[in-house]
Motif scaffolding. Structure first.
Motif, PDB file in Angstrom:
ATOM      1  N   ASP A   1       0.811  -1.215   0.000  1.00 51.57           N
ATOM      2  CA  ASP A   1       0.000   0.000   0.000  1.00 51.57           C
ATOM      3  C   ASP A   1       0.845   1.265   0.000  1.00 51.57           C
ATOM      4  OD1 ASP A   1      -2.704  -0.911  -0.126  1.00 51.57           O
ATOM      5  OD2 ASP A   1      -2.522  -1.641   1.921  1.00 51.57           O
ATOM      6  N   VAL A   2       2.061   1.214   0.516  1.00 49.67           N
ATOM      7  CA  VAL A   2       2.949   2.378   0.424  1.00 49.67           C
ATOM      8  C   VAL A   2       3.251   2.658  -1.050  1.00 49.67           C
ATOM      9  CG1 VAL A   2       5.208   3.318   0.995  1.00 49.67           C
ATOM     10  CG2 VAL A   2       3.932   2.018   2.710  1.00 49.67           C
TER      11      VAL A   2
ATOM     12  N   ASP B   1      -0.616   3.383   5.534  1.00 48.04           N
ATOM     13  CA  ASP B   1       0.400   3.050   4.531  1.00 48.04           C
ATOM     14  C   ASP B   1       0.180   3.840   3.241  1.00 48.04           C
ATOM     15  OD1 ASP B   1       1.632   1.306   6.240  1.00 48.04           O
ATOM     16  OD2 ASP B   1       0.909  -0.524   5.276  1.00 48.04           O
ATOM     17  N   ARG B   2      -1.076   3.982   2.829  1.00 44.47           N
ATOM     18  CA  ARG B   2      -1.359   4.742   1.606  1.00 44.47           C
ATOM     19  C   ARG B   2      -1.004   6.216   1.797  1.00 44.47           C
ATOM     20  NH1 ARG B   2      -7.038   1.339   0.656  1.00 44.47           N
ATOM     21  NH2 ARG B   2      -5.902  -0.656   0.604  1.00 44.47           N
ATOM     22  N   LEU B   3      -1.253   6.732   2.997  1.00 42.11           N
ATOM     23  CA  LEU B   3      -0.867   8.110   3.298  1.00 42.11           C
ATOM     24  C   LEU B   3       0.652   8.264   3.296  1.00 42.11           C
ATOM     25  CD1 LEU B   3      -1.379  11.002   4.182  1.00 42.11           C
ATOM     26  CD2 LEU B   3      -1.709  10.164   6.534  1.00 42.11           C
TER      27      LEU B   3
ATOM     28  N   ALA C   1       1.776   8.489  -0.237  1.00 40.83           N
ATOM     29  CA  ALA C   1       1.450   9.802  -0.788  1.00 40.83           C
ATOM     30  C   ALA C   1       2.449  10.855  -0.317  1.00 40.83           C
ATOM     31  CB  ALA C   1       0.028  10.181  -0.377  1.00 40.83           C
ATOM     32  N   SER C   2       2.797  10.809   0.966  1.00 38.78           N
ATOM     33  CA  SER C   2       3.732  11.787   1.538  1.00 38.78           C
ATOM     34  C   SER C   2       5.113  11.660   0.902  1.00 38.78           C
ATOM     35  CB  SER C   2       3.825  11.595   3.051  1.00 38.78           C
ATOM     36  OG  SER C   2       2.565  11.780   3.666  1.00 38.78           O
ATOM     37  N   ARG C   3       5.550  10.428   0.656  1.00 40.46           N
ATOM     38  CA  ARG C   3       6.856  10.233   0.016  1.00 40.46           C
ATOM     39  C   ARG C   3       6.875  10.829  -1.384  1.00 40.46           C
ATOM     40  NH1 ARG C   3       8.700   3.966   1.308  1.00 40.46           N
ATOM     41  NH2 ARG C   3       8.496   4.041   3.584  1.00 40.46           N
ATOM     42  N   ALA C   4       5.791  10.623  -2.128  1.00 36.31           N
ATOM     43  CA  ALA C   4       5.741  11.158  -3.486  1.00 36.31           C
ATOM     44  C   ALA C   4       5.773  12.682  -3.473  1.00 36.31           C
ATOM     45  CB  ALA C   4       4.488  10.651  -4.196  1.00 36.31           C
TER      46      ALA C   4
ATOM     47  N   PHE D   1       1.651  -8.501  -3.010  1.00 39.70           N
ATOM     48  CA  PHE D   1       1.339  -8.190  -4.400  1.00 39.70           C
ATOM     49  C   PHE D   1       1.635  -6.717  -4.690  1.00 39.70           C
ATOM     50  CE2 PHE D   1      -1.356 -11.889  -3.561  1.00 39.70           C
ATOM     51  CZ  PHE D   1      -1.093 -12.667  -4.677  1.00 39.70           C
ATOM     52  N   THR D   2       1.898  -6.428  -5.954  1.00 39.69           N
ATOM     53  CA  THR D   2       2.173  -5.061  -6.380  1.00 39.69           C
ATOM     54  C   THR D   2       0.904  -4.445  -6.965  1.00 39.69           C
ATOM     55  OG1 THR D   2       4.468  -5.631  -6.894  1.00 39.69           O
ATOM     56  CG2 THR D   2       3.580  -3.622  -7.895  1.00 39.69           C
TER      57      THR D   2
END
Length: 336
Positions: free
Chosen positions: A162-163, A195-197, A200-203, A324-325
């Motif tokens: 999810d990251v 994890d999704r947040l 997003a923060s890394r991007a 999974f990706t």
């Protein structure tokens, strides 16, 4: 009227109780002629065996428990269908529990499934789950985490990165020229949301001038998406985000309804929108929704395979963590 018993079947067929048991459980030990007499007696009397009692004596069940976060989310419906299909292929039934995102309901389902002596449990947990997993293991009940991984790799899990999914969503918004991006999702105690947040923060951190506003929700539902969408519409255009990444497609659907159907904000012209899960509705929305696809049915099938391998393995079985990706599916809600 009293239920028909094995003794009644044996008396009508003129055989012993042990012969009836063999016909039901190990028919290869009984001659075809005797099998026919017993089966004819069963049909005539309408006998239904007490499978719960049989499992209690054997100490093994033909059922698997699955606890999901929200069965109202089509992602979990598809996941459960995949799990049920694989369980049926192996001769098992799937018992489904919906925690509705609350730890108390999750615990109650785990307790009920334990009382049913299920062969094992599949769990998509609300929050921290390690103590419950350890307790189940101590009682001889294997478990597999679904749509979630944990640091303790002594437990099997099947999940999606999810990251990476969060990074994929926001990088796409950045690539189409958006710089004022909002993340909509919550509660963050749900690891998939956090994890999704994080992704997003890394991007965002890699692009100068890009900003990320976090808009928290009480739940991952259409109604919460509408609430956030209405709040965005009330803002002056100059201080609205020019893109939104929603933590799942239900939130994205509610946002889309509030932004376009009721209030005239254009998607994607004014606000580009990305969801997560790629549920069936995403491609048929009034503005087809760009989303991050997860292999929902495959997650369920793989979880059952891991559980069966663990429940049937000898001492020293090595748990597996399958990741999974996710995949970006671009549609009209972000099209330039």
């Amino acid at each position: 009227m009293a239920a028909v018993s094995v003794r009644d079947v044996a008396a009508l067929a003129g055989v012993s109780l042990g012969t009836v048991s063999n016909v039901l459980n190990t028919p290869d030990r009984v001659s075809p002629a005797t099998q026919k007499r017993v089966l004819d007696a069963i049909e005539k009397l309408g006998f239904v065996r007490n499978d719960a009692a049989r499992q209690l004596r054997a100490g093994r069940s033909r059922s698997i428990g699955l606890v999901v976060l929200d069965i109202g989310n089509p992602f979990f419906t598809d996941l459960a269908e995949g799990a049920e299909d694989r369980a049926a292929e192996a001769g098992f039934a799937l018992l489904l529990g919906n925690s509705h995102g609350t730890a108390a309901r999750e615990t109650r389902h785990l307790e009920l499934f334990e009382e049913q002596r299920v062969r094992g449990m599949l769990i998509s947990p609300v929050g921290e789950i390690e103590p419950q997993l350890a307790r189940l293991r101590s009682r001889g009940i294997p478990s597999v985490l679904v749509d979630r991984s944990i640091a303790d790799q002594s437990f099997s899990s099947v999940s999606v990165d999810d990251v990476a999914g969060g990074m994929l969503a926001v990088n796409h918004l950045l690539d189409v020229g958006r710089r004022r991006i909002a993340f909509v999702g919550g509660p963050t105690r749900i690891h998939q949301v956090s994890d999704r947040l994080e992704g997003a923060s890394r991007a965002i951190s890699a692009v100068t001038g890009a900003t990320l506003e976090v808009l928290s929700t009480e739940a991952l539902t259409v109604l919460e998406g509408r609430r956030i969408g209405a709040a965005l519409v009330d803002r002056p255009p100059a201080v609205r985000p020019d893109a939104v990444f929603a933590a799942n497609d239900l939130l994205a659907t509610g946002l889309l309804q509030a932004l376009t159907m009721l209030n005239g904000v254009r998607v994607p012209d004014d606000i580009a929108l990305v969801g997560y899960d790629d549920i069936a509705f995403a491609s048929t929305a009034v503005v087809a929704l760009t989303s991050i696809r997860q292999p929902s049915a495959l997650l369920g099938r793989t979880a059952v395979e891991l559980l069966l391998a663990e429940s049937e393995a000898a001492e020293g079985h090595e748990p597996r963590q399958v990741v999974f990706t996710p995949e970006l599916v671009v549609r009209e809600s972000t099209a330039p």
